[in-house]
Design a protein around this motif. Structure first.
Motif, PDB file in Angstrom:
ATOM      1  N   ILE A  17       7.537  -0.105   1.148  1.00  0.00           N
ATOM      2  CA  ILE A  17       6.241  -0.501   1.492  1.00  0.00           C
ATOM      3  C   ILE A  17       5.987  -1.659   2.387  1.00  0.00           C
ATOM      4  O   ILE A  17       6.590  -2.869   2.119  1.00  0.00           O
TER       5      ILE A  17
ATOM      6  N   LYS B 253       2.561  -2.246   3.937  1.00  0.00           N
ATOM      7  CA  LYS B 253       1.114  -2.364   4.314  1.00  0.00           C
ATOM      8  C   LYS B 253       0.490  -3.572   3.497  1.00  0.00           C
ATOM      9  O   LYS B 253       0.885  -3.960   2.403  1.00  0.00           O
TER      10      LYS B 253
ATOM     11  N   GLU C 173      -2.083  -4.595   2.223  1.00  0.00           N
ATOM     12  CA  GLU C 173      -2.620  -4.751   0.883  1.00  0.00           C
ATOM     13  C   GLU C 173      -1.826  -4.600  -0.215  1.00  0.00           C
ATOM     14  O   GLU C 173      -1.910  -5.114  -1.418  1.00  0.00           O
ATOM     15  N   ASP C 174      -0.578  -3.869  -0.070  1.00  0.00           N
ATOM     16  CA  ASP C 174       0.297  -3.561  -0.972  1.00  0.00           C
ATOM     17  C   ASP C 174       1.061  -4.951  -1.400  1.00  0.00           C
ATOM     18  O   ASP C 174       1.571  -5.064  -2.320  1.00  0.00           O
TER      19      ASP C 174
ATOM     20  N   THR D 134       0.278  -7.737  -3.618  1.00  0.00           N
ATOM     21  CA  THR D 134       0.422  -7.584  -5.128  1.00  0.00           C
ATOM     22  C   THR D 134       1.811  -7.865  -5.125  1.00  0.00           C
ATOM     23  O   THR D 134       2.412  -7.762  -6.668  1.00  0.00           O
TER      24      THR D 134
ATOM     25  N   THR E  18       2.556   5.432 -11.876  1.00  0.00           N
ATOM     26  CA  THR E  18       3.029   4.815 -10.506  1.00  0.00           C
ATOM     27  C   THR E  18       4.040   3.693 -10.502  1.00  0.00           C
ATOM     28  O   THR E  18       4.536   3.568  -9.394  1.00  0.00           O
TER      29      THR E  18
ATOM     30  N   SER F 127       3.057   1.091  -9.883  1.00  0.00           N
ATOM     31  CA  SER F 127       2.800   0.074  -8.660  1.00  0.00           C
ATOM     32  C   SER F 127       1.614  -1.102  -9.316  1.00  0.00           C
ATOM     33  O   SER F 127       0.754  -0.892  -9.857  1.00  0.00           O
ATOM     34  N   GLU F 128       1.883  -2.291  -8.770  1.00  0.00           N
ATOM     35  CA  GLU F 128       1.146  -3.476  -9.252  1.00  0.00           C
ATOM     36  C   GLU F 128      -0.378  -3.103  -8.656  1.00  0.00           C
ATOM     37  O   GLU F 128      -1.074  -3.613  -9.194  1.00  0.00           O
ATOM     38  N   GLY F 129      -0.430  -2.402  -7.601  1.00  0.00           N
ATOM     39  CA  GLY F 129      -2.053  -2.101  -7.197  1.00  0.00           C
ATOM     40  C   GLY F 129      -2.616  -1.284  -8.228  1.00  0.00           C
ATOM     41  O   GLY F 129      -3.854  -1.191  -8.120  1.00  0.00           O
TER      42      GLY F 129
ATOM     43  N   GLU G 176      -7.301   1.249   3.163  1.00  0.00           N
ATOM     44  CA  GLU G 176      -6.279   1.010   1.941  1.00  0.00           C
ATOM     45  C   GLU G 176      -6.705   0.401   0.971  1.00  0.00           C
ATOM     46  O   GLU G 176      -6.184   0.585  -0.154  1.00  0.00           O
TER      47      GLU G 176
ATOM     48  N   ILE H 203      -6.844   1.398  -3.024  1.00  0.00           N
ATOM     49  CA  ILE H 203      -6.295   1.033  -4.412  1.00  0.00           C
ATOM     50  C   ILE H 203      -7.334   0.697  -5.407  1.00  0.00           C
ATOM     51  O   ILE H 203      -7.118   1.062  -6.406  1.00  0.00           O
TER      52      ILE H 203
END
Lengths: 460, 420
Positions: free
Chosen positions: A20, A22, A24-25, A28, B33, B35-37, B60, B64
């Protein structure tokens, strides 16, 4: 290699779906549950599924001297997973298999990304439990809680995470895979390296497999709530319970600020004029539980406490509701919650509580204290707002004094949250120069390039 | 100023979050997922980064913030009382303001906000659905790949005649005790008109007069949830006008999301509008899910209910449970019927993954969430699945068809109507 080349190499090693990058990711992955910390972005996050994939990542980091931060659910309270110097965050969340539950040997073998509660759910049908129960039991990973050596509400009787870790597989900083310990109760082969890596906060190696001890679930339990007009009486009751040879599974305390806040928040009928509340739970074989509960009643009464005993599970839930509401109630008063875990010998609990009241007054701060009185592990909770610079300065000064006092009383900086970034500057107060030297020698021996979770616990 | 109008206003909600991560334990999308997002805590961090100018409103970021079911499980489990659904709304609104709506959504929302155009469109849809959907014993399936529609997806057939085109404006009761206005919502109007019929039957048996203002249209929440707060505000004003003019004791809904539009969203959208704010608040105070009205306000006479011999289970729609707080009343109604055996689901209030158009735009992820629900439905051994929301019903019907489960799916009010 450049950053881009490192990312390319990682994509080649793990497949791009496990890398990962990006922005934006990455945002987090810049934080965890610790307040008042910097939140730098990592350059890349990887999500390996196997030990082999972890080895590939570590080798790339090792060759390029790229910082590498292991991360589970990111629920720790020490800044332990913050990617302070950029680099690679290694998320263990895809390593989420319970590899074996073995009731014959009372052990389970798990990957680091397994959630603690999932392990408990898995072994419950065998009548077994994995006792460590941090507040984050439903979210935290086994890898994270082993690395932070988390505690919880049952520490007094059942100990903390390190008392249940029997074996580990660890990927070392150079990519070698080493295994220590195993399924046997007795194991004195070589140094106790299982203990070394437990609570090492990911600074010495990456844990990729964990063997833990399980115990039979207690058959019965009785919960009691005792209220006191003075902190001294509450402290004497705590001492008295232990002196009468009862080791409760839970022996929790809440101070008056917490009592008032909880009552205001959830209206469960707590007496707001009382100075302290104790939540006491004894568990085990029914006959023993009954006998121990009687002793607790006697001690509480002798110390001028008023006691409510739960008759059934519904009443038990009612008593526990008060304790469960402590953090949520305090946290809703102000935007920022600074939750410390300075710990003192059990006999010094009263002294520490009185000191915390003085500190709140001295620095004009809202401090509610609750915690695990039975094991001396208090949670002074400072309620503030990070946007208020002036108040934050007072918070920092108060925290300094709290740690100094805990050490003065023969206690420790951290009972269960770990050192990480949040408390590393205080470490020398407790360990002294010689202790720090030993710490650094271990770190340098196992991670000479300083790539593993840099900026946490000990600097190179 | 509302956080939907001025993005910085959301700061007060953002600062409450202590990033403890308790939301991870209950977020259906995080479960799938990791995923933290996907989870509230990550979205709070991203919303902060936007507020502090550290992140741009990129594609992006939009992706999210689209990844949220607005099921409110995080809000219910938050020790700090954060309402992440508000944060998601604020961010989506900000993203739409900065980037505009995608062409197709813009067209749809313009349609939804124009009642006549929408009605005409849906009528055309009812007539022409056979051209691109083929009927089977389960419902309708796409004939050929349509953008955003999985071929295997089973969709309900649109009603031949919308409920609003057939139902009388005024439905008198013999000895009226109360008078209510019925907001039907789109799924009842266009897909499940039998729900509207059932409501009228139940109300008549309980001596409640029901008026149905025919000018009503989509509540606007689908538009709001996609970040188009301006269009949603127009739709809110229109409904406040229509319903404020009625002399009724209550406004009744049969969908949690519609109920919330009147009870929560209209007051928020109109709070800065001098002429509308007070009217919206007044309507909010007398808006009830039909089950709340029957149990808490009326209350109904349970003695006259006839026997219905069925084993049922009940799915709590997120906006009925955590939204309207009406789940207990719905379950009470069902279990009051003689002959009904109620087998609760293991996790009755876990989101079904439908979340309106989420099930179309994120079919695979949505279906993964649904799978957990289907496992619980199977384990319940019920012969009927009852729920209180048309959107959940569409999602659950699809899953039950896909997995070839035996359960029929009904709205709570339909089951109750059977008992009269």
């Amino acid at each position: 290699m450049s950053k881009e080349q490192v990312i390319g190499a990682l994509e080649q090693a793990l497949g791009s779906e496990n890398v990962i990058s990006k922005k934006e990711d990455l945002v987090t992955f810049s934080f965890d549950a610790t307040p008042d910390m910097p939140n730098p972005l990592p350059d890349v996050v990887v999500t390996p599924s196997t030990t082999e994939e972890v080895v590939k990542v570590v080798k790339i980091a090792h060759e390029n001297k790229t910082p590498l931060y292991p991360r589970g659910s990111g629920t720790n309270l020490s800044g332990g997973t913050i990617p302070l110097e950029g680099g690679i965050v290694l998320s263990t969340l895809k390593m989420d298999k319970i590899l074996e539950s073995d009731p014959d040997n009372l052990v389970a073998v798990v990957q680091p990304g397994v959630i603690i509660q999932e392990l408990n759910n898995e072994v419950a049908p065998h009548g077994l439990i994995y006792p460590p129960d941090p507040g984050t039991v439903a979210t935290a990973t086994m890898g994270g809680s082993v690395s932070e050596c988390s505690g919880g509400l049952r520490g007094l009787k059942y100990g903390v995470t390190k008392h249940y870790v029997m074996g580990l597989e660890v990927v070392m900083a150079d990519g070698q895979v080493a295994r220590f310990g195993g399924k046997t109760v007795k194991n004195v082969t070589a140094y106790d390296l299982v203990k070394l890596f437990t609570g090492a906060e990911g600074t010495l190696g990456i844990i990729t497999e964990i063997t833990v001890r399980l115990i039979p679930a207690p058959e019965a339990r009785t919960a009691m709530l005792a209220t006191f007009d003075s902190l001294e009486d509450a402290g004497n009751a705590i001492r008295g319970i232990i002196a009468s040879k009862v080791i409760p599974a839970t022996l929790e305390i809440m101070d008056q600020v917490t009592i008032k806040t909880v009552e205001n928040f959830s209206k469960i009928g707590l007496p707001t004029d009382k100075r302290a509340v104790l939540l006491i739970e004894v568990d085990g074989i029914p006959e023993v539980v009954e006998n121990e509960a009687e002793k607790v009643v006697k001690v509480v009464t002798e110390n001028k406490g008023e006691l409510k005993k739960a008759k059934d599970d519904k009443e038990r839930e009612g008593l526990w509701a008060a304790r469960r509401a402590a953090l949520p109630a305090l946290a809703q008063l102000k935007p920022t919650t600074v939750l410390e875990d300075a710990t003192v010998p059990r006999s010094k609990i009263t002294e520490m509580l009185m000191f915390l009241e003085e500190i709140a007054e001295k620095y004009n701060l809202d401090i509610g204290t609750f915690g695990h009185a039975g094991d001396g592990n208090l949670h002074p909770t400072i309620l503030t707002d990070v946007r208020n610079k002036e108040e934050m300065e007072r918070v920092h000064k108060a925290v300094d004094e709290i740690f100094k006092k805990a050490l003065e009383l023969g206690g420790t900086l951290s009972g269960e949250h770990g050192i990480g970034m949040a408390k590393s500057k205080f470490l020398e107060w407790e360990l002294g120069e010689s202790g720090m030297d030993v710490l650094k020698k271990i770190k340098n021996a196992l991670d000479p390039e300083g790539i593993l979770n840099p900026g946490k616990m000990v600097s190179k | 100023m509302s956080y939907l109008k001025q993005y910085p206003e959301i700061e007060n909600e953002l600062v409450k979050c202590m990033k403890c991560g308790n939301c991870q334990a209950v977020c259906p999308l995080y479960k799938e997922t990791k995923s933290e997002g996907a989870v509230a805590r990550g979205k709070v961090k991203l919303a902060e980064a936007v507020l502090n100018g550290k992140l741009e409103c990129t594609d992006e970021l939009a992706k999210i913030f689209e990844t949220c079911l607005t099921c409110k499980a995080c809000a219910a489990n938050c020790p700090c009382g954060v309402q992440p659904d508000k944060i998601v709304l604020a961010a989506r609104t900000k993203l739409v303001k900065e980037r505009g709506l995608p062409f197709i959504k813009n067209m749809i929302f313009k349609g939804l906000s124009n009642p006549n155009l929408f009605k005409t469109g849906m009528a055309m849809g009812a007539m022409t659905q056979g051209l691109f959907l083929k009927a089977n014993d389960k419902g309708m399936s796409p004939r050929y790949p349509v953008s955003g529609l999985e071929l295997r997806r089973v969709l309900p057939k649109l009603a031949d005649r919308p409920f609003l085109s057939t139902a009388p404006d005024v439905n008198k009761a013999d000895n009226p005790k109360k008078k209510v206005a019925f907001f039907t919502g789109c799924t009842t109007n266009f897909i499940y008109p039998q729900v509207g019929d059932a409501l009228l039957k139940v109300m008549k048996h309980n001596d409640v007069e029901v008026v149905i203002p025919k000018e009503q249209h989509c509540c606007g929440v689908p538009v709001l949830l996609h970040g188009d707060a301006d269009t949603a505000t127009q739709m809110a004003r229109s409904h406040v006008d229509i319903f404020s003019n009625l002399d009724v004791d209550a406004i009744i809904t049969v969908c949690g999301t519609c109920g919330e539009s009147f009870s929560k969203h209209y007051p928020e959208l109109l709070q800065d509008d001098k002429t509308y704010a007070e009217k919206a608040n007044k309507l909010a105070e007398k808006t009830y899910d039909f089950a709340q009205f029957l149990v808490d306000v009326l209350p109904i006479d349970k003695e006259i209910l006839k026997t219905v011999n069925k084993t049922v289970t009940y799915h709590v729609p997120c906006h009925i449970g955590r939204g309207m707080n009406a789940a207990q009343q719905q379950i009470e109604l069902i279990t009051s019927i003689p002959g009904i055996k109620y087998n609760p689901l293991k996790q009755p209030d876990r989101c079904c993954g439908g979340a309106g158009s989420f099930s179309l735009t994120h079919y695979e992820l949505s279906y993964k969430v649904l799978k957990h629900k289907l496992t619980d439905i199977k384990a319940s051994a019920a012969d009927m699945l009852v729920t209180g929301c048309g959107s959940c019903r569409m999602q659950l019907t699809d899953g039950i068809s896909q997995e070839e489960l035996p359960q029929a799916v009904r709205h709570t009010v339909e089951v109750l109507a059977e008992a009269y």
